[in-house]
Enzyme design. Structure first.
Site: not given
Ligand SMILES: Cc1ncc(COP(=O)(O)O)c(C=O)c1O
Length: 408
Positions: A95, A192
């Site tokens: 992501f 999330q």
């Molecule tokens: C690998 C990864 N890192 C960080 C995040 C960021 O998290 P958030 O959506 O809570 O900001 C995500 C969200 O899907 C993720 O998949």
């Protein structure tokens, strides 16, 4: 041979019943109501309890609850002392937050390739990216499958780098009996709603280091000294605090997580045993050093050639019609995201910084995964045994019809 469901035939995975996600459990509901009526909507006992319980669950000395998993990584970067112009090595297949937080603090991301076997950062590629300006690494335990720490930690030590483990997907994962998130300077998690420990939005950072924990607490609370609530601010920083409502929901969800992860792990073993037998479905290696798994999703690689040239998109469409909700994941590696156009990144970095040309970068492992990944989300692994067994059956059925599907 049964007709394909995409053509109106019976669904091979009719018996696959996947629980709704997130789950509004009675415990989360009761805690949420208690928090709502308890008068501490910000800071206070719910946050402290979540921090204590998550730290205990993840074998960490400190846990600091934050508003989401993106700011969790950003907070960790600021707390380890990343400065404008520093270089940080980041994953290419993840992501976007795993990398976009780096220019957000004025530093330069250097993308390492991804190991197509594990979907994790490739240690050889990490070594190739190290320069005199490299200060640290962000690694993702992608899908909850831990990074090979035996390979990564020696690089961190040899080059005196920091390590931030983005464990957004990996609540509960363990490497050689140690929970992930505790190998590096910080581990960061997302709560999330799609994650296995959801609170709507939310996140947490963990560390065993007292000094880093203190710094993160100050920076999380707009520069206030630890425990203070007044108008003295010692550090210029943002507010990334979590609310009591998020914490109350997360505490309820945490109570069921270990049991759910056991179930997911058992189901995954069942599933893998059959998927491994299907030519053209490439599963991740079974690794005895992974002593427990957390999950956000799981992936295999699809080899179209072994399916008579049936494209991955058509395969996914046909398997979905059979009742298995598979999907393709990221269309492009992070460095090919429009957000990584050079001019956009340049604006965030110190004037005169030589910004890498991300657009013309080619990392074969990450690009291969964008073409071959087939993913399913963690609630699938909470189905019953009978349902789980229908997944390989659905794939076999589509394979048996591959020629006719391809020719349309
Ligand atoms: C690998 C990864 N890192 C960080 C995040 C960021 O998290 P958030 O959506 O809570 O900001 C995500 C969200 O899907 C993720 O998949």
């Amino acid at each position: 041979m049964d007709e394909l469901a995409i053509d109106g035939g019976p669904k091979a995975a009719e018996a696959l019943s996947i629980p709704e996600w997130p789950q509004p459990t009675d415990t989360s509901r009761a805690y949420l109501l208690e928090a709502f009526e308890g008068g501490n909507w910000c800071r206070g006992p719910w946050i402290e309890r979540l921090e204590d319980e998550f730290a205990a669950y993840h074998d960490a000395k400190h846990a600091i609850a934050v508003s989401n998993g993106t700011v969790a990584i950003e907070l960790a970067l600021r707390a380890v002392g990343v400065e404008p112009g520093d270089e940080v090595i980041v994953p290419s297949y993840s992501f976007i937050a795993s990398a976009s937080v780096v220019p957000a603090v004025g530093a330069i991301p250097r993308f390492a390739d991804t190991d197509p076997e594990t979907f994790n950062i490739d240690p050889d590629s990490v070594r190739e990216q190290i320069t005199d300006d490299t200060v640290g690494i962000i690694g993702v335990h992608f899908a909850g499958y831990p990074i090979d720490m035996d390979e990564l930690l020696p690089i961190v030590e040899e080059h005196d780098l920091f390590l931030i483990e983005d464990a957004a997907h990996a609540q509960g994962s363990e490497w050689r009996g140690q929970k992930v998130g505790t190998f590096g300077d910080f581990g960061t998690f997302s709560f999330q709603e799609s994650k296995s420990l959801p609170s709507g939005e939310g996140g947490i950072v963990v560390t065993d280091n007292d000094v880093l924990a203190e710094r993160a607490r100050v920076m999380q609370n707009i520069g206030r000294s630890q425990g203070e609530t007044g108008y003295r601010h010692y550090k210029l920083s943002s507010n990334s605090r979590m609310s009591a409502f998020q914490a109350a929901v997360a505490i309820g969800q945490l109570e069921k997580l270990p049991e759910e992860n056991d179930r997911r792990e058992a189901n995954e073993k069942l599933l893998l045993a059959e998927l491994e037998e299907i030519d053209g479905i490439h599963t991740k290696p079974r690794d005895d050093r992974i002593t427990a798994r957390g999950y956000c999703l799981e992936n295999v690689r699809y080899d179209a050639e072994a399916f008579g040239g049936l494209s991955r998109d058509r395969f996914i469409e046909a398997v979905r019609a059979e009742g298995v909700p598979v999907y393709d994941g990221y269309e492009v590696p992070i460095y090919k995201q429009p957000a990584f156009f050079r001019d956009q990144v340049r604006r965030l970095l110190p004037p005169g910084t030589d910004v890498p040309d991300y657009w013309n970068l080619h990392l074969p492992g990450a690009e291969r995964l964008c073409r071959e990944n087939v993913a399913y989300s963690h609630p699938v692994l909470l189905a019953d045994d009978e349902g789980i067994r229908t997944i390989p059956a659905a794939i076999r059925k589509v394979k048996a019809h591959a020629d006719e599907l391809r020719e349309r």
